[in-house]
Design a protein around this motif. Structure first.
Motif, PDB file in Angstrom:
ATOM      1  N   ARG A 172      11.911 -13.378  11.561  1.00  0.00           N
ATOM      2  CA  ARG A 172      11.196 -12.182  12.018  1.00  0.00           C
ATOM      3  C   ARG A 172      11.495 -10.990  11.115  1.00  0.00           C
ATOM      4  N   LEU A 173      12.757 -10.889  10.664  1.00  0.00           N
ATOM      5  CA  LEU A 173      13.070  -9.806   9.731  1.00  0.00           C
ATOM      6  C   LEU A 173      12.324 -10.007   8.420  1.00  0.00           C
ATOM      7  N   ALA A 174      12.319 -11.228   7.911  1.00  0.00           N
ATOM      8  CA  ALA A 174      11.625 -11.502   6.653  1.00  0.00           C
ATOM      9  C   ALA A 174      10.161 -11.096   6.741  1.00  0.00           C
ATOM     10  N   ALA A 175       9.536 -11.353   7.885  1.00  0.00           N
ATOM     11  CA  ALA A 175       8.120 -11.020   8.052  1.00  0.00           C
ATOM     12  C   ALA A 175       7.897  -9.523   8.178  1.00  0.00           C
ATOM     13  N   ALA A 176       8.915  -8.790   8.629  1.00  0.00           N
ATOM     14  CA  ALA A 176       8.754  -7.347   8.856  1.00  0.00           C
ATOM     15  C   ALA A 176       8.998  -6.521   7.599  1.00  0.00           C
ATOM     16  N   LEU A 177       9.700  -7.055   6.632  1.00  0.00           N
ATOM     17  CA  LEU A 177      10.068  -6.288   5.446  1.00  0.00           C
ATOM     18  C   LEU A 177       8.875  -6.057   4.536  1.00  0.00           C
ATOM     19  N   ASP A 178       8.774  -4.859   3.988  1.00  0.00           N
ATOM     20  CA  ASP A 178       7.738  -4.570   2.995  1.00  0.00           C
ATOM     21  C   ASP A 178       8.312  -3.613   1.962  1.00  0.00           C
ATOM     22  N   GLU A 179       7.504  -3.206   1.005  1.00  0.00           N
ATOM     23  CA  GLU A 179       7.992  -2.395  -0.107  1.00  0.00           C
ATOM     24  C   GLU A 179       8.408  -0.988   0.332  1.00  0.00           C
ATOM     25  N   ASP A 180       7.977  -0.553   1.507  1.00  0.00           N
ATOM     26  CA  ASP A 180       8.359   0.770   2.007  1.00  0.00           C
ATOM     27  C   ASP A 180       9.631   0.746   2.851  1.00  0.00           C
ATOM     28  N   GLY A 217      13.685   9.546  -0.699  1.00  0.00           N
ATOM     29  CA  GLY A 217      12.609  10.144  -1.473  1.00  0.00           C
ATOM     30  C   GLY A 217      11.224   9.657  -1.107  1.00  0.00           C
ATOM     31  N   ARG A 218      11.114   8.822  -0.075  1.00  0.00           N
ATOM     32  CA  ARG A 218       9.813   8.303   0.363  1.00  0.00           C
ATOM     33  C   ARG A 218       9.170   9.268   1.350  1.00  0.00           C
ATOM     34  N   ASP A 219       7.843   9.357   1.295  1.00  0.00           N
ATOM     35  CA  ASP A 219       7.119  10.211   2.237  1.00  0.00           C
ATOM     36  C   ASP A 219       7.173   9.648   3.655  1.00  0.00           C
ATOM     37  N   ARG A 220       6.919   8.345   3.788  1.00  0.00           N
ATOM     38  CA  ARG A 220       6.949   7.718   5.120  1.00  0.00           C
ATOM     39  C   ARG A 220       7.704   6.393   5.023  1.00  0.00           C
ATOM     40  N   PRO A 221       9.004   6.471   4.870  1.00  0.00           N
ATOM     41  CA  PRO A 221       9.784   5.239   4.732  1.00  0.00           C
ATOM     42  C   PRO A 221       9.809   4.439   6.027  1.00  0.00           C
ATOM     43  N   ARG A 222      10.119   3.158   5.891  1.00  0.00           N
ATOM     44  CA  ARG A 222      10.222   2.280   7.050  1.00  0.00           C
ATOM     45  C   ARG A 222      11.683   1.877   7.247  1.00  0.00           C
ATOM     46  N   VAL A 223      12.102   1.838   8.508  1.00  0.00           N
ATOM     47  CA  VAL A 223      13.416   1.319   8.891  1.00  0.00           C
ATOM     48  C   VAL A 223      13.198   0.202   9.885  1.00  0.00           C
ATOM     49  N   ARG A 239       8.609   5.408   9.838  1.00  0.00           N
ATOM     50  CA  ARG A 239       8.056   4.258  10.545  1.00  0.00           C
ATOM     51  C   ARG A 239       9.205   3.336  10.955  1.00  0.00           C
ATOM     52  N   VAL A 240       9.250   2.991  12.201  1.00  0.00           N
ATOM     53  CA  VAL A 240      10.356   2.200  12.744  1.00  0.00           C
ATOM     54  C   VAL A 240       9.816   0.901  13.314  1.00  0.00           C
ATOM     55  N   THR A 241      10.391  -0.207  12.881  1.00  0.00           N
ATOM     56  CA  THR A 241      10.055  -1.523  13.429  1.00  0.00           C
ATOM     57  C   THR A 241      11.259  -2.039  14.208  1.00  0.00           C
TER      58      THR A 241
END
Length: 407
Positions: free
Chosen positions: A149-157, A103-109, A133-135
């Protein structure tokens, strides 16, 4: 007995009189016990498992039994198993299904650099078609992700993290439980491509924290064309095929009961192998092969990937002065894989080995030797003899054709 089928002897390493088969990470031979279990559902028990009449009863029971056996192998519930046509399709359902259902407009994976192409290419398509958005996280020299590195990349999206259990080329085992815990703390789901790991090492999707987990039949001595995705109870990804509501509504189409039975039987046999100590036996053979090569080619054999944290079936090495493709071309008595891809005669190092920071010569020299259920000590000795003979010929500039085992 497995699913009512007599247990026949396990398969040989390769066809009688054929090359030694050390390419089980590419595909496994179909176990004769698996073939015997599926045969009745190709002939007498032909009915549609959704049919309410007599001809649907046996297929329906067989499908339920197969689902339960697959679930048991990976610590899931039977109702959490969705049968698919391949591991790549299971990955597609996990990734696309989660993103579109978010349901997100621009989700991150978030994923990592040495994932299987079915993950990386699906994410590229989701970025192109849906603005996802892909990291992509880097890996270290062993091919492992640093949890920091994963911890630093995670955000609310971030809606999904996808990291494989075991790498198909090096066998490197990622710290899945730690990575999944980080994802969960940030409210993201965790997908694990366990196609290479399921049945080769003990796996418990619930204990690992894997909301979605992929497994593939042809890595488990079942035929190609059958796989499964564990979808944790309560999740509702967007379906991968729309229609009649089969597979919990996530993959429409009349089920291939014979192939599902094959995967269920293969899962039960793999569980028995794990309980019987198969990982230790195969790790011992793998290490024996490595020692033989190292002793006969002193200073030339380099391990690619972790020493300890890898599949018991997988040995990825580079031999100095001997490109992997040349070694295999000179050893027709051995079936294995190289660390390069050939494009119009131009050999290029694999993206996995490049992501690990290996230089071009070492990456092009890589060989993947992957053992399996039928691998014997004699197979290991033959493979070592062939490779040492070819590597010695390469160093002497004599590698122009097939070589005989050294004495």
């Amino acid at each position: 007995m497995t699913g009512g089928t007599p247990l026949l002897p396990p398969p040989e390493s390769g066809p009688a009189g054929g090359p030694v088969y050390l390419d089980h990470n590419a595909t496994t031979p179909v176990d004769p016990r698996v073939a015997a279990a599926m045969e009745p559902y190709l002939t007498g028990h032909f009915g549609n498992p959704s049919s309410g009449h007599h001809y649907g009863e046996a297929p329906r029971r067989a499908l339920a039994g197969a689902r339960a056996r697959v679930a048991a192998l990976v610590g899931a519930r039977a109702g959490e198993v969705v049968f698919t046509g391949s591991g790549s399709e299971a990955n597609l359902l996990a990734l696309r299904g989660t993103v579109l259902a978010s349901g997100r407009d621009r989700p991150r994976v978030v994923t990592q650099a040495t994932e299987h192409p079915s993950v990386l290419e699906t994410l590229r398509a989701l970025r192109r078609l849906h603005g996802v958005r892909v990291t992509v996280l880097p890996v270290d020299g062993d091919g492992l992700v640093d949890p920091a590195r994963l911890a630093a990349a995670l955000d609310e999206d971030t809606v999904l993290v996808s990291v494989m259990a075991a790498n198909n080329e090096t066998g490197a085992l990622q710290p899945v439980a730690e990575l999944a815990a980080l994802a969960r703390r940030h409210g993201a789901l965790f997908h694990c491509d366990a196609a290479q790991a399921a049945g080769r090492i003990p796996l418990d999707a619930t204990a690992l924290g894997a909301d979605l987990l992929t497994m593939a039949g042809h890595k488990l001595y079942a035929p190609k064309g059958i796989a499964a995705l564990r979808v944790r109870a309560g999740l509702r990804p967007e379906p991968v095929v729309y229609g009649g509501g089969q597979e919990g509504g996530l993959r429409a189409g009349t089920e291939n009961v014979a192939l599902a039975v094959a995967l269920g039987t293969a899962a039960a046999l793999a569980a028995a192998d794990l309980a019987d100590g198969a990982p230790g036996r195969l790790a011992a053979l793998r290490d024996r092969l490595h020692r033989r090569l190292d002793a006969a080619l002193p200073g030339r054999v380099r391990l690619n990937g972790p020493v300890e944290r890898r599949l018991p079936t997988t040995l990825n090495i580079s031999v100095d002065g001997a490109p992997g493709h040349a070694l295999l071309a000179a050893t027709p008595g051995l079936a294995a894989s190289t660390g390069s891809a050939c494009h119009d005669g131009d050999h290029r190092p694999s993206p996995v080995l490049t992501a690990m920071g290996l230089d071009g010569d070492r990456a092009l020299g890589a060989l993947r030797l992957s053992l399996g259920r039928g691998t014997t000590p004699a197979d290991v000795e033959t493979a070592a003899d062939l490779l040492v003979g070819a590597a010695r010929s390469a160093r002497a500039g004599l590698l122009t054709g097939p070589v005989r085992p050294f004495s």
